[in-house]
Write an enzyme that holds these catalytic residues in place. Structure first.
Site, PDB file in Angstrom:
ATOM      1  N   ARG A  99      -7.357  -5.655 -13.466  1.00  0.00           N
ATOM      2  CA  ARG A  99      -7.020  -4.265 -13.165  1.00  0.00           C
ATOM      3  C   ARG A  99      -6.334  -4.210 -11.798  1.00  0.00           C
ATOM      4  O   ARG A  99      -6.922  -4.585 -10.782  1.00  0.00           O
ATOM      5  CB  ARG A  99      -8.287  -3.391 -13.164  1.00  0.00           C
ATOM      6  N   HIS A 145      -3.055   4.666  -6.995  1.00  0.00           N
ATOM      7  CA  HIS A 145      -4.292   4.335  -6.288  1.00  0.00           C
ATOM      8  C   HIS A 145      -4.100   4.657  -4.804  1.00  0.00           C
ATOM      9  O   HIS A 145      -3.974   3.776  -3.966  1.00  0.00           O
ATOM     10  CB  HIS A 145      -4.637   2.857  -6.497  1.00  0.00           C
ATOM     11  N   GLU A 190      -9.884   7.296  -8.711  1.00  0.00           N
ATOM     12  CA  GLU A 190     -10.760   8.051  -7.811  1.00  0.00           C
ATOM     13  C   GLU A 190     -10.077   9.283  -7.212  1.00  0.00           C
ATOM     14  O   GLU A 190      -9.900   9.390  -5.992  1.00  0.00           O
ATOM     15  CB  GLU A 190     -11.310   7.146  -6.709  1.00  0.00           C
ATOM     16  N   ASN A 330     -16.072   4.351 -11.610  1.00  0.00           N
ATOM     17  CA  ASN A 330     -16.260   3.471 -10.459  1.00  0.00           C
ATOM     18  C   ASN A 330     -17.606   3.830  -9.847  1.00  0.00           C
ATOM     19  O   ASN A 330     -17.812   4.985  -9.459  1.00  0.00           O
ATOM     20  CB  ASN A 330     -15.156   3.665  -9.421  1.00  0.00           C
ATOM     21  N   TYR A 332     -21.002   2.448  -7.336  1.00  0.00           N
ATOM     22  CA  TYR A 332     -21.483   1.484  -6.369  1.00  0.00           C
ATOM     23  C   TYR A 332     -22.930   1.726  -5.944  1.00  0.00           C
ATOM     24  O   TYR A 332     -23.693   0.795  -5.788  1.00  0.00           O
ATOM     25  CB  TYR A 332     -20.599   1.511  -5.117  1.00  0.00           C
ATOM     26  N   GLU A 399     -14.897  -0.218 -11.540  1.00  0.00           N
ATOM     27  CA  GLU A 399     -15.154  -0.855 -10.245  1.00  0.00           C
ATOM     28  C   GLU A 399     -16.654  -0.918 -10.017  1.00  0.00           C
ATOM     29  O   GLU A 399     -17.368   0.052 -10.281  1.00  0.00           O
ATOM     30  CB  GLU A 399     -14.531  -0.089  -9.067  1.00  0.00           C
TER      31      GLU A 399
END
Length: 494
Positions: A99, A145, A190, A330, A332, A399
């Site tokens: 990606r 991005h 994002e 994404n 985290y 991600e």
């Protein structure tokens, strides 16, 4: 959403709070593993071969104190010149797909609809995609991005509705020139960070601070631009190219601080103000009801003639609804979400519109990034929430990764991937969530935005003091390669 449904969703995902040993089960045969980078973070060659200036070029050059140590992406990992070496690293890992993102200003230097296309930029991405194909690696391409052409920012950036047409032009150029070799596209990466950090907190380029105002206009334009690009692909290119288009949104997992109705509603509100802000629109055609109701009411209390949250017309709602072929996340980290007293109604800000207190458990492992605590069970809860909230779609984890301060013996990163991937697998096998892809962040250490090169997310170390930017594998690269080859997170699986 009714209170009963809200409680059902939240209670169904609150059961996974304890850390567990890595599972010894194997990933399904259909499951694909990938890894990611982004153009400004790795390419360098900021002004070579006709590339135009983007907002990160401009910000780093005009305000060098914005980034730690005055770092910039002028050279970064030099992937523009070293892409064949990067593909060799991908081949060593054994990933199914890579990606990466395109640089708008490398392809259309001015960014403007109808302005000249830079053939050298097109040729670079064609060469990269060809090299991936020659090595059996699928490209997964992000069109945008965070690196908006500076010319477009001078016209107001994403809060300017004209950006919809400029992005549509760019997307059509990309589909025309690269689409025959690309199956999976994402329009934006994002958008929450593009709009909130770019135009509200000012912590990302272009560095503007207009909380509760510009970020809502930014999101409104961006969502319509996504829908326009989706329909362009669907109507003009999908019949021949047979590809798929989505948008990548991100969110922290917001765990209710208690079982009280107030804390559960606060957690759900936070999820809707983050992920739902964008994804409820592309799935259902409009912003989450809780956003509309709260911002409309607060705007009225503040004396605005109309809501600070722009309105989609009925025609736009129908046009935006369903503009996704998969859902992407994404993810985290995790925080606890807690109800709070209503803030002063005269305060105009996103945080006041949201009105949720968040906090962490200090026992959670701290990464090198101040915002990132290691909480593996949060990802499983989040995947369950996505599945239940959006009617069990196909989900890509686009991600997931962790930062440190450097070093080749990155056992903490290995532990991170083992524990987070365990939770992904348990979501699939035990909870019935339709997750089909997992994308590690990142292939190599790179320009980490305002933190420059101080935080390291890569599986390959890059020596930024050496003009050749040599890459060296870390222990995590060997571990990830082993996981991909064996489809197993531990030494021996069932």
């Amino acid at each position: 959403m009714s209170n009963n449904l809200l409680v059902t969703i939240l209670l169904s995902v609150l059961v996974y709070r304890e850390a567990t040993a890595a599972t010894n089960r194997t990933f399904p045969d259909y499951f694909k593993f990938g890894i990611a980078t982004a153009s400004y973070q790795v390419e360098g060659a900021w002004n070579e071969d006709g590339k135009g200036e983007n907002i990160w070029d401009h910000l780093c050059h005009t305000n060098p104190t914005f980034v730690d140590n005055g770092d910039n992406g002028d050279i970064a990992c030099d992937s523009y010149h070293k892409y064949k070496e990067d593909v060799a690293l991908l081949k060593d890992l054994g990933v199914d797909y890579y990606r990466f993102s395109l640089s708008w200003s490398r392809i259309i230097p001015l960014g403007l609809a109808g302005s000249p296309v830079n053939q050298a930029g097109i040729d670079y991405y064609k060469s990269l995609i060809q090299e991936l194909g020659d090595n059996g690696i699928e490209p997964m391409v992000t069109i945008f991005h965070w690196d908006l052409p500076e010319t477009l920012q001078e016209f107001g950036g994403f809060p300017n509705p004209e950006l919809e047409e400029h992005f549509a032009y760019y997307a059509r150029v990309v589909f025309e020139n690269l689409g025959d070799s690309v199956t999976y596209w994402t329009t934006f990466n994002e958008p929450l960070q593009t709009c909130h950090q770019g135009y509200s907190t000012g912590t990302m380029a272009p560095g503007y601070k207009s909380s509760g105002l510009a970020e809502y206009k930014c999101a409104h334009t961006l969502i319509k631009a996504h829908a326009k690009a989706y329909h362009i692909y669907d109507e003009e290119f999908r019949p021949q190219q047979q590809g798929y288009v989505g948008i990548v949104a991100d969110t922290t997992w917001f765990e209710p601080a208690s079982d009280s109705d107030a804390d559960q509603e606060a957690a759900e509100r936070a999820l809707q103000f983050n992920y739902g802000w964008y994804i409820n629109a592309v799935v259902n055609g409009n912003y989450p009801a809780v956003m509309i109701e709260r911002i409309d009411e607060r705007s009225k209390q503040q004396g605005f003639e109309t809501s600070r949250l722009p309105k989609f017309t009925e025609e736009e709602i129908e046009y935006i609804k369903g503009t996704h072929d998969y859902l992407a996340i994404n993810a985290y980290t995790t925080v606890y979400a807690q109800a709070k007293e209503e803030t002063d109604p005269t305060v105009v800000s996103y945080e006041s519109d949201l009105n949720v207190d968040t906090f962490i458990d200090e026992s959670w492992e701290q990464s090198a990034s101040s915002w990132l605590r290691v909480v593996p069970w949060g990802l499983r809860n989040l995947l369950n929430w996505l599945s239940k909230t959006y009617n069990h779609p196909e989900i890509f984890v686009t991600e997931n990764g962790v930062s440190d301060l450097g070093g080749l013996d990155d056992d903490r990163r290995i532990n991170f991937y083992q524990e987070y991937l365990s939770n992904v697998l348990e979501a699939i096998l035990d909870d019935g969530v339709n997750v089909t892809r997992y994308t590690a962040w990142s292939l190599m250490d790179n320009f980490e935005w305002a933190r420059g090169y101080t935080e390291k997310f890569g599986m390959y170390s890059v020596n930024f003091d050496n003009p050749g930017r040599p890459r060296t594998p870390k222990a995590s690269a060997s571990y990830y390669a082993q996981v991909i080859a064996s489809r197993c997170l531990v030494d021996t699986c069932e």
